[in-house]
Each structure stands twice: as structure tokens, then as C-alpha cells.
Design an enzyme around this catalytic site. Structure first.
Site, PDB file in Angstrom:
ATOM      1  N   PRO A 148       0.772  -1.241   0.000  1.00  0.00           N
ATOM      2  CA  PRO A 148       0.000   0.000   0.000  1.00  0.00           C
ATOM      3  C   PRO A 148       0.807   1.298   0.000  1.00  0.00           C
ATOM      4  O   PRO A 148       0.833   2.042   0.988  1.00  0.00           O
ATOM      5  CB  PRO A 148      -0.843  -0.133   1.277  1.00  0.00           C
ATOM      6  CG  PRO A 148       0.012  -0.941   2.189  1.00  0.00           C
ATOM      7  CD  PRO A 148       0.732  -1.911   1.299  1.00  0.00           C
ATOM      8  N   CYS A 149       1.415   1.602  -1.129  1.00  0.00           N
ATOM      9  CA  CYS A 149       2.189   2.842  -1.237  1.00  0.00           C
ATOM     10  C   CYS A 149       1.286   4.074  -1.139  1.00  0.00           C
ATOM     11  O   CYS A 149       1.781   5.171  -0.863  1.00  0.00           O
ATOM     12  CB  CYS A 149       3.024   2.849  -2.511  1.00  0.00           C
ATOM     13  SG  CYS A 149       2.117   2.465  -4.001  1.00  0.00           S
TER      14      CYS A 149
END
Length: 180
Positions: A148-149
Site C-alpha cells: 500500500p504505497c
């Protein structure tokens, strides 16, 4: 000699946008994931990125029909429906350098509903001074959403960049409760 099994894929609506997932059927590991955008409505750039980063894997091609159920599809649908932890169990695999691998594992430890800065991400990855390298890890992440950047923000409170656009990053963070 038999040819390798094609990669599995699916498209699941997440926060009002089509999310394309590509995984290896033999182990269920997500190999690429990304959102369709106005400039790339079929998320075809995802295939191009996979070809550039792992040509042998991309050469397997995609199965003729997208998957409609199974662990990856079910987890993505559950996440879209509000179960923010559903994507945590999806195995992922992508070509990595030692530090990028640490950045990606650190990203997976940032829970839904929380956003951290690039500086905090570098610290979580074990190299507090490597802020730019941590940001580069986000930019080169082939498995968006599940790694989850989008949960990484600037120290000044700004959203920062996101391959699929700042608007989508904001929608994801709102969906997760990290922004009000």
C-alpha cells in the site's frame, strides 16, 4: 516441453475505479496490480511495467478469461466493501533489490486507516536516512494497493505523488479512514 501456465487476472471495482490484479495461479502470489485511469482505461501500462521488470513472467501471457472468484478476487472485493485487512493475506512477489524489498515489507506493515510519512517509511524499512530510496521503492512498486504505497504522505501533510493520481490516492485514504 509444455508451455507455462498463463497468469491469472481479474478486475475488481475499488473506490469506484477498476483495479486490475495479475497473479501466478500455481502459488496465488500477486505479481502486478494497478488501477485503470483516464489515460489508461484498460490498465495496459501494468502489463508493460511487468514486461519491463520481469520479462519471463510476462511472457506467460494472461489466461483467456479473467477470474471471477478465488482468494485474490475475494480479498479485493472484501477490501472494497470495507474490510481493510482483507488484502493483508494476499501473497505478493515482485522483482526486488534488498532495500526495496525491505521498503515493500514495511509498507505492508502500515495498517489500513493509517498514513505515514516517507521519513517514517524509511525508518520502518531499517534505514532512517534513506528517505529518497524509500520514496523510490514506492514509485517502483508493481503491486499497488496490496503493497500500500498510497498510505505514504509527505511530512508537510500533503498527499505526495501516486502513479494513479492524487485524486485516487485521496479516495483510498478516505476509504480507509486515514483522511476525514
Amino acid at each position: 516441453m509444455t508451455s507455462p501456465t498463463p497468469l491469472s487476472s481479474a478486475v475488481v471495482d475499488v473506490v469506484g475505479r477498476p483495479f486490475r490484479a495479475i497473479w501466478t495461479p500455481e502459488d496465488g502470489a500477486l505479481r502486478a496490480g494497478g488501477f485503470a485511469t483516464d489515460a489508461d482505461p484498460g490498465a495496459d501500462r501494468l502489463i508493460a511495467r511487468l514486461e519491463r521488470l520481469d520479462p519471463a513472467l510476462a511472457a506467460r501471457g494472461l489466461a483467456a478469461a479473467p477470474a471471477t472468484d478465488g482468494p485474490v478476487v475475494d480479498a479485493l472485493r472484501a477490501y472494497a466493501g470495507g474490510d481493510l485487512t482483507a488484502i493483508d493475506a494476499i501473497p505478493v512477489a515482485q522483482p526486488e533489490t534488498p532495500f526495496r524489498g525491505e521498503v515493500w515489507r514495511a509498507l505492508r506493515r502500515v495498517p489500513g486507516g493509517r498514513a505515514v510519512t516517507y521519513t517514517e517509511l524509511a525508518t520502518l524499512a531499517g534505514r532512517p536516512a534513506a528517505v529518497r530510496a524509500a520514496a523510490s521503492g514506492c514509485a517502483n512498486n508493481l503491486v499497488a494497493l496490496v503493497v500500500p504505497c498510497h498510505r505514504i504522505v509527505r511530512a508537510d501533510g500533503g498527499l505526495g505523488g501516486y502513479l494513479f493520481g492524487a485524486d485516487l490516492k485521496e479516495r483510498l485514504l478516505r476509504h480507509e479512514g486515514a483522511l476525514r
